[in-house]
Design a protein around this motif. Structure first.
Motif: not given
Lengths: 252, 248
Positions: A103-108, A244-252
């Motif tokens: 959960r990327r939002g949670l990590l950030l 945060g938006t970029a982290l949610q959208r892009r491939d890691a």
């Protein structure tokens, strides 16, 4: 389950993990220590060496003298915010982190809470010791924490350094590399104002210029103490939101 | 019993397809060898399973649910994608601690997985002093941390010494015998033939074969030659190899 519980239950392990990450990398500790000691030490030195206004009547503001070393703390705060993020991106560690906490939002949120919390703690220490100790060292030229605006400046210093760190961390999430992050932050924070000049109305809305209003017992710019800090909070929110938006959208 | 199910998975980077209409499953209790030339989509498939990359279409499920839907996913899937991802300034113990804390995995597991991967004596050493083989062991230790029913290892044998290669062969066999689903990518055909029960072979992002080791070797063996996995594999992927030196 209350709203707080529904956030805290998944967040608590992320906070512990992010704290362990910072604790185990010396470069991050060094940046935090520089934030803690750099500006405090230089400010106290500047107050201790002050020997009164030279010659003509000087417009001397003792509380502001207590923040003489703040530029060093600022640089350390920016480095800390950038390094916390890019130390993870520089060798693919972010994939490990995202596999552990998908959960990327949670990590950030966890990362920024720990980073911001540490910066706030270091910043409050800086503010209180700089003003309290600095005024004592100024002796007859000084005042104390009870003077109008002095306590506000000391506490504001903590908030200011926290927002600066979050602005740096958010920018670093957006661009992922330390070079690109500093390429944006250094001109924005350290070059634009001296080059253009602080009289310009627009310059007063830059994050550092706006945020530093809270350090003045009598702010003299367009923005007041708290409105200035709010403008800076807006900048930090913009950087964190974009990252945060970029982290949610892009491939890691 | 948890398995990996890949359903019509497609991933394109821009217009370039990395994985195209891929479907297969990884069953518990056996080692599935994941084969294919460089660039055939093995690593992409693993990243898609972990939710690191988003599929263009299709999905990958673990026990019927997406990986990202598990609150403590390291207890479901243990993955080794890149042995160099551990931060060089941390010790092996610190590295595993940051991962364990994030998934509420008890700290005693750190000692257990360090012992299982032969790293006990290196626990307090910083990762930057590790050889590639030791980093692989640390990556495997991290994958085992949550005692997961599913393991996914991307070329875990890279950089291991002969003793290490024999060790990982035995480890993979034992993990499958414990009832886990084990997916292992490799370019070492001789080794793969010794640890895999089942094979999934990719070429240019598409499924070329999904068969047991014996079936695969028998089906693709050439007439009049000793059947081997290497020969069968090379025959099958001849047409699907993207990067190849000319005149070899």
């Amino acid at each position: 389950m209350s709203a707080t519980q529904s956030v805290m239950r998944p967040l608590a392990p992320v906070l512990r993990s992010e704290w362990a990450k910072i604790r185990s990398v010396r470069a991050l500790q060094a940046a935090l220590l520089a934030l803690l000691l750099g500006s405090t030490g230089i400010s106290l030195l500047a107050c201790g060496l002050y020997d009164g206004p030279g010659g003509a009547a000087e417009d001397f503001e003792p509380v502001l003298r207590s923040f003489y070393g703040l530029p060093f703390g600022q640089i350390a705060a920016v480095c800390f915010g950038v390094l916390v993020v890019t130390s993870e991106y520089s060798h693919g560690g972010v994939r490990l982190s995202l596999a552990a906490v998908p959960r990327r939002g949670l990590l950030l949120l966890g990362k920024l809470a720990v980073t911001g919390g540490l910066a706030l703690t270091a910043g409050l220490f800086t503010g209180l010791v700089s003003v309290g100790g600095g005024q004592a060292l100024l002796g007859e030229h000084g005042t104390d924490l009870a003077a109008p605006g002095a306590l506000r400046a000391a506490l504001g210093c903590g908030l200011y350094l926290m927002l600066l760190t979050l602005l740096a961390a958010g920018t670093a999430v957006l661009v992922r590399g330390p070079v690109a992050a500093l390429g944006i932050l250094v001109p924005l924070l350290f070059l634009l104002a001296p080059v253009v000049g602080t009289e310009s109305q627009v310059i007063q809305f830059l994050p550092d210029q706006a945020g530093q209003q809270i350090l003045h017992p009598q702010p003299d710019g367009t923005l007041g103490a708290w409105t200035g800090l709010a403008v800076m909070a807006g900048w930090a929110a913009l950087a964190v939101g974009a990252g945060g938006t970029a982290l949610q959208r892009r491939d890691a | 019993m948890t398995s990996i199910e890949i359903n019509e998975l497609t991933k394109r980077y821009g217009a370039v397809p990395a994985v195209e209409g891929l479907s297969f499953s990884v069953a518990p209790g056996r080692v599935t060898g994941f084969l294919g030339p460089n660039g055939s989509g093995k690593s992409t498939t693993m990243r898609l399973v972990l939710g690191l990359d988003r599929p263009t279409s299709g999905n990958a499920l673990i026990g019927g649910r997406p990986y990202v839907s598990y609150p403590e996913p390291m207890r479901r899937v243990g993955a080794l994608l890149d042995a160099t991802a551990a931060h060089p300034a941390r010790t092996a113990h610190q590295h595993l601690l940051t991962l364990a804390l994030s998934n509420r995995i008890p700290e005693r597991r750190i000692g257990e997985v360090l012992a299982r991967t032969g790293l006990e004596t290196a626990a307090r050493r910083r990762v930057h002093t590790f050889s590639l083989g030791m980093r692989q062991r640390l990556g495997i230790a991290a994958a085992l941390l949550g005692d997961p029913p599913v393991l996914m290892l991307d070329e875990p044998g890279n950089g291991l010494d002969p003793e290490g290669i024999a060790w990982i062969r035995e480890l993979l066999r034992r993990l499958a015998a414990e009832g886990r689903a084990v997916l292992v990518s490799s370019h070492q055909m001789g080794e793969t033939a010794r640890f895999a029960d089942h094979l999934v072979v990719l070429g240019r992002g598409r499924l070329l074969a999904d068969a047991s080791l014996e079936e695969f070797v028998a089906e693709h063996a050439g007439a009049g030659e000793e059947p081997s996995l290497e020969r069968a594999y090379l025959r099958l992927t001849e047409e699907a190899t993207t990067y190849r030196a000319k005149g070899a």
